[in-house]
Design a protein around this motif. Structure first.
Motif, PDB file in Angstrom:
ATOM      1  N   ASN A  82      -1.036   4.102 -18.261  1.00  0.00           N
ATOM      2  CA  ASN A  82      -2.695   3.665 -18.679  1.00  0.00           C
ATOM      3  C   ASN A  82      -3.589   3.838 -17.628  1.00  0.00           C
ATOM      4  OD1 ASN A  82      -2.387   7.107 -21.091  1.00  0.00           O
ATOM      5  ND2 ASN A  82      -2.283   5.077 -22.055  1.00  0.00           N
ATOM      6  N   ASP A  83      -2.364   3.003 -17.539  1.00  0.00           N
ATOM      7  CA  ASP A  83      -3.395   1.100 -15.830  1.00  0.00           C
ATOM      8  C   ASP A  83      -3.393   2.209 -14.268  1.00  0.00           C
ATOM      9  OD1 ASP A  83      -3.382  -0.492 -18.076  1.00  0.00           O
ATOM     10  OD2 ASP A  83      -1.280  -0.758 -18.020  1.00  0.00           O
ATOM     11  N   MET A  84      -4.237   2.450 -13.857  1.00  0.00           N
ATOM     12  CA  MET A  84      -4.923   3.463 -12.909  1.00  0.00           C
ATOM     13  C   MET A  84      -5.446   2.764 -11.722  1.00  0.00           C
ATOM     14  SD  MET A  84      -4.086   6.517 -13.710  1.00  0.00           S
ATOM     15  CE  MET A  84      -3.608   7.229 -15.297  1.00  0.00           C
ATOM     16  N   ILE A  85      -4.386   2.833 -10.854  1.00  0.00           N
ATOM     17  CA  ILE A  85      -5.502   2.928  -9.583  1.00  0.00           C
ATOM     18  C   ILE A  85      -5.224   4.385  -8.487  1.00  0.00           C
ATOM     19  CG2 ILE A  85      -4.741   1.887  -7.031  1.00  0.00           C
ATOM     20  CD1 ILE A  85      -3.471  -0.551  -8.581  1.00  0.00           C
ATOM     21  N   GLU A  86      -6.824   4.374  -7.475  1.00  0.00           N
ATOM     22  CA  GLU A  86      -7.033   5.032  -6.550  1.00  0.00           C
ATOM     23  C   GLU A  86      -6.103   7.029  -8.164  1.00  0.00           C
ATOM     24  OE1 GLU A  86      -7.961   5.672  -3.508  1.00  0.00           O
ATOM     25  OE2 GLU A  86      -8.969   3.592  -4.663  1.00  0.00           O
ATOM     26  N   SER A  87      -6.870   6.920  -8.924  1.00  0.00           N
ATOM     27  CA  SER A  87      -6.618   7.713 -10.177  1.00  0.00           C
ATOM     28  C   SER A  87      -5.317   8.451 -10.530  1.00  0.00           C
ATOM     29  CB  SER A  87      -7.829   8.860  -9.745  1.00  0.00           C
ATOM     30  OG  SER A  87      -9.081   8.550  -9.815  1.00  0.00           O
ATOM     31  N   LYS A  88      -4.394   6.880 -10.661  1.00  0.00           N
ATOM     32  CA  LYS A  88      -2.924   7.064 -10.242  1.00  0.00           C
ATOM     33  C   LYS A  88      -2.568   6.545 -10.981  1.00  0.00           C
ATOM     34  CE  LYS A  88      -2.480   9.008  -5.644  1.00  0.00           C
ATOM     35  NZ  LYS A  88      -1.747   8.835  -4.201  1.00  0.00           N
ATOM     36  N   PRO A  89      -1.243   6.334 -12.151  1.00  0.00           N
ATOM     37  CA  PRO A  89      -0.294   4.827 -12.914  1.00  0.00           C
ATOM     38  C   PRO A  89      -0.368   4.109 -11.165  1.00  0.00           C
ATOM     39  CG  PRO A  89      -0.206   7.777 -13.655  1.00  0.00           C
ATOM     40  CD  PRO A  89      -0.618   7.939 -12.064  1.00  0.00           C
ATOM     41  N   ILE A  90      -0.554   2.839 -11.990  1.00  0.00           N
ATOM     42  CA  ILE A  90      -0.096   2.060 -10.632  1.00  0.00           C
ATOM     43  C   ILE A  90       1.262   2.279  -9.824  1.00  0.00           C
ATOM     44  CG2 ILE A  90       0.574   0.137 -12.776  1.00  0.00           C
ATOM     45  CD1 ILE A  90      -0.830  -1.022 -10.241  1.00  0.00           C
ATOM     46  N   MET A  91       2.182   2.352 -10.925  1.00  0.00           N
ATOM     47  CA  MET A  91       3.890   2.608 -10.364  1.00  0.00           C
ATOM     48  C   MET A  91       3.710   3.739  -9.306  1.00  0.00           C
ATOM     49  SD  MET A  91       5.018   0.249 -11.800  1.00  0.00           S
ATOM     50  CE  MET A  91       5.016  -1.373 -12.767  1.00  0.00           C
ATOM     51  N   LYS A  92       3.243   4.842  -9.941  1.00  0.00           N
ATOM     52  CA  LYS A  92       3.241   6.104  -8.772  1.00  0.00           C
ATOM     53  C   LYS A  92       2.779   5.657  -7.783  1.00  0.00           C
ATOM     54  CE  LYS A  92       2.526  10.559  -8.179  1.00  0.00           C
ATOM     55  NZ  LYS A  92       1.730  12.115  -8.602  1.00  0.00           N
ATOM     56  N   ALA A  93       1.334   5.011  -7.829  1.00  0.00           N
ATOM     57  CA  ALA A  93       0.609   4.202  -6.155  1.00  0.00           C
ATOM     58  C   ALA A  93       1.352   3.665  -5.484  1.00  0.00           C
ATOM     59  CB  ALA A  93      -0.716   3.546  -6.623  1.00  0.00           C
ATOM     60  N   ALA A  94       2.186   3.352  -6.681  1.00  0.00           N
ATOM     61  CA  ALA A  94       3.483   1.842  -5.554  1.00  0.00           C
ATOM     62  C   ALA A  94       4.307   2.354  -4.825  1.00  0.00           C
ATOM     63  CB  ALA A  94       3.642   0.623  -6.194  1.00  0.00           C
ATOM     64  N   LEU A  95       4.784   3.420  -5.351  1.00  0.00           N
ATOM     65  CA  LEU A  95       6.406   4.556  -4.779  1.00  0.00           C
ATOM     66  C   LEU A  95       5.429   5.389  -3.702  1.00  0.00           C
ATOM     67  CD1 LEU A  95       8.374   4.759  -7.916  1.00  0.00           C
ATOM     68  CD2 LEU A  95       8.987   3.622  -5.943  1.00  0.00           C
ATOM     69  N   ASP A  96       4.423   5.965  -3.818  1.00  0.00           N
ATOM     70  CA  ASP A  96       4.120   6.852  -3.205  1.00  0.00           C
ATOM     71  C   ASP A  96       2.898   6.899  -1.636  1.00  0.00           C
ATOM     72  OD1 ASP A  96       1.540   6.299  -3.463  1.00  0.00           O
ATOM     73  OD2 ASP A  96       0.529   8.815  -4.952  1.00  0.00           O
ATOM     74  N   GLY A  97       2.912   5.718  -1.974  1.00  0.00           N
ATOM     75  CA  GLY A  97       2.471   4.497  -0.069  1.00  0.00           C
ATOM     76  C   GLY A  97       0.951   4.301  -0.714  1.00  0.00           C
ATOM     77  N   THR A  98       0.538   4.687  -2.054  1.00  0.00           N
ATOM     78  CA  THR A  98      -1.247   4.594  -1.922  1.00  0.00           C
ATOM     79  C   THR A  98      -1.282   2.894  -2.035  1.00  0.00           C
ATOM     80  OG1 THR A  98      -1.250   5.846  -3.583  1.00  0.00           O
ATOM     81  CG2 THR A  98      -3.463   3.952  -3.857  1.00  0.00           C
ATOM     82  N   MET A  99      -0.296   1.904  -2.295  1.00  0.00           N
ATOM     83  CA  MET A  99      -0.743   0.268  -1.759  1.00  0.00           C
ATOM     84  C   MET A  99       0.265  -0.075  -0.771  1.00  0.00           C
ATOM     85  SD  MET A  99      -0.119  -1.255  -6.119  1.00  0.00           S
ATOM     86  CE  MET A  99      -0.513  -2.282  -5.434  1.00  0.00           C
ATOM     87  N   ASP A 100       0.355   0.815   0.348  1.00  0.00           N
ATOM     88  CA  ASP A 100       0.836   0.826   1.722  1.00  0.00           C
ATOM     89  C   ASP A 100      -0.299  -0.324   2.466  1.00  0.00           C
ATOM     90  OD1 ASP A 100       3.768   1.084   1.086  1.00  0.00           O
ATOM     91  OD2 ASP A 100       2.876   3.108   2.744  1.00  0.00           O
ATOM     92  N   ARG A 101      -0.073  -1.555   3.275  1.00  0.00           N
ATOM     93  CA  ARG A 101      -0.940  -2.590   3.394  1.00  0.00           C
ATOM     94  C   ARG A 101      -1.903  -2.820   2.856  1.00  0.00           C
ATOM     95  NH1 ARG A 101      -2.638   1.774   8.290  1.00  0.00           N
ATOM     96  NH2 ARG A 101      -3.348   2.862   6.225  1.00  0.00           N
ATOM     97  N   ALA A 102      -1.751  -2.814   1.741  1.00  0.00           N
ATOM     98  CA  ALA A 102      -2.949  -3.504   0.469  1.00  0.00           C
ATOM     99  C   ALA A 102      -2.638  -5.357   0.967  1.00  0.00           C
ATOM    100  CB  ALA A 102      -3.287  -3.300  -0.774  1.00  0.00           C
ATOM    101  N   ARG A 103      -3.794  -5.283   0.578  1.00  0.00           N
ATOM    102  CA  ARG A 103      -3.829  -6.985   0.494  1.00  0.00           C
ATOM    103  C   ARG A 103      -4.502  -7.767  -1.296  1.00  0.00           C
ATOM    104  NH1 ARG A 103      -3.903  -8.762   5.213  1.00  0.00           N
ATOM    105  NH2 ARG A 103      -5.772 -10.918   4.599  1.00  0.00           N
ATOM    106  N   LEU A 104      -4.031  -8.652  -1.315  1.00  0.00           N
ATOM    107  CA  LEU A 104      -3.977  -9.788  -2.324  1.00  0.00           C
ATOM    108  C   LEU A 104      -5.026 -10.902  -1.828  1.00  0.00           C
ATOM    109  CD1 LEU A 104      -2.479  -9.614  -5.231  1.00  0.00           C
ATOM    110  CD2 LEU A 104      -2.805 -12.091  -4.725  1.00  0.00           C
ATOM    111  N   HIS A 105      -5.495 -11.324  -2.701  1.00  0.00           N
ATOM    112  CA  HIS A 105      -6.162 -12.324  -3.154  1.00  0.00           C
ATOM    113  C   HIS A 105      -6.526 -13.066  -3.651  1.00  0.00           C
ATOM    114  CE1 HIS A 105      -8.284 -11.890   1.577  1.00  0.00           C
ATOM    115  NE2 HIS A 105      -8.260 -11.138   1.220  1.00  0.00           N
ATOM    116  N   LEU A 106      -5.772 -13.770  -4.302  1.00  0.00           N
ATOM    117  CA  LEU A 106      -5.198 -14.573  -5.131  1.00  0.00           C
ATOM    118  C   LEU A 106      -6.692 -16.461  -5.323  1.00  0.00           C
ATOM    119  CD1 LEU A 106      -3.996 -15.374  -7.956  1.00  0.00           C
ATOM    120  CD2 LEU A 106      -2.267 -17.242  -6.899  1.00  0.00           C
ATOM    121  N   LYS A 107      -7.578 -16.294  -6.336  1.00  0.00           N
ATOM    122  CA  LYS A 107      -8.552 -17.178  -6.527  1.00  0.00           C
ATOM    123  C   LYS A 107      -8.105 -18.023  -7.713  1.00  0.00           C
ATOM    124  CE  LYS A 107     -12.109 -14.938  -4.222  1.00  0.00           C
ATOM    125  NZ  LYS A 107     -13.596 -15.357  -4.031  1.00  0.00           N
TER     126      LYS A 107
END
Length: 193
Positions: A82-107
């Motif tokens: 049930n955890d979503m990114i771009e209206s998709k489960p996060i695992m599916k988003a990671a595998l289908d390329g939704t998270m390609d070229r993404a960035r992370l900022h840690l504070k």
């Protein structure tokens, strides 16, 4: 050296018991931001709400250096269906390329009595998916300086081509030569340059 404002400096220098948490900002290639925290409550930092309890983050310890270094950060995200990114489960988003070229900022966020005192930027970089399956998403975050560790090619000869700068800064060929090839020159071991 990390830059902090005066109120955070005073807080860190005077308090004996410090409350802090991590703030994660995932920025997708399309510009959408997703804000998460590992705190027990939602954190409001400058009008941005970092959500707790959506995803569970576990990261490696960060080693701070005073010099320019190339580093990576390993982050493991535990997510359910049930955890979503771009209206998709996060695992599916990671595998289908939704998270390609993404960035992370840690504070790192420091707070007192539920209100934020200040934050310190710890790490930022490009996300690479190491492993995705089950409930775990393993990420490798490559630092902003990742291109600085590339070796510059030495002992290479690049001949000058027959190109010139035309009107408006456009590079054009001065004449057509179908037999010319620009290739690196690699000297033999016995040749000294």
């Amino acid at each position: 050296m990390k830059q902090v404002d005066a109120s955070l400096t005073a807080y860190l220098n005077t308090q004996k018991q410090i409350q802090s948490c991590d703030l994660y900002d995932i920025i997708l290639a399309n510009g959408n931001h997703y804000y998460y925290t590992d705190a027990d409550i939602d954190i409001n930092n400058g009008g941005t709400v970092y959500q707790h309890g959506k995803l569970l983050f576990k990261r490696q310890q960060i080693k701070l250096n005073s010099t320019l270094t190339v580093d990576t950060l390993s982050v493991t995200i535990y997510a359910g269906k049930n955890d979503m990114i771009e209206s998709k489960p996060i695992m599916k988003a990671a595998l289908d390329g939704t998270m390609d070229r993404a960035r992370l900022h840690l504070k790192r966020c420091f707070f007192r009595d539920g209100s934020v005192v200040g934050t310190v930027d710890l790490f930022a970089g490009k996300i690479e998916i190491k492993n995705a399956g089950g409930l775990q998403l393993q990420l490798s975050i490559k630092a902003e300086t990742s291109g600085l560790n590339m070796n510059f090619p030495i002992r290479k000869y690049y001949p000058q081509g027959s190109f010139s700068t035309g009107s408006g800064g456009v590079i054009t060929a001065s004449k057509t030569d179908s037999s010319a090839v620009i290739a690196p020159y690699i000297p033999r071991k016995e040749v000294l340059l």
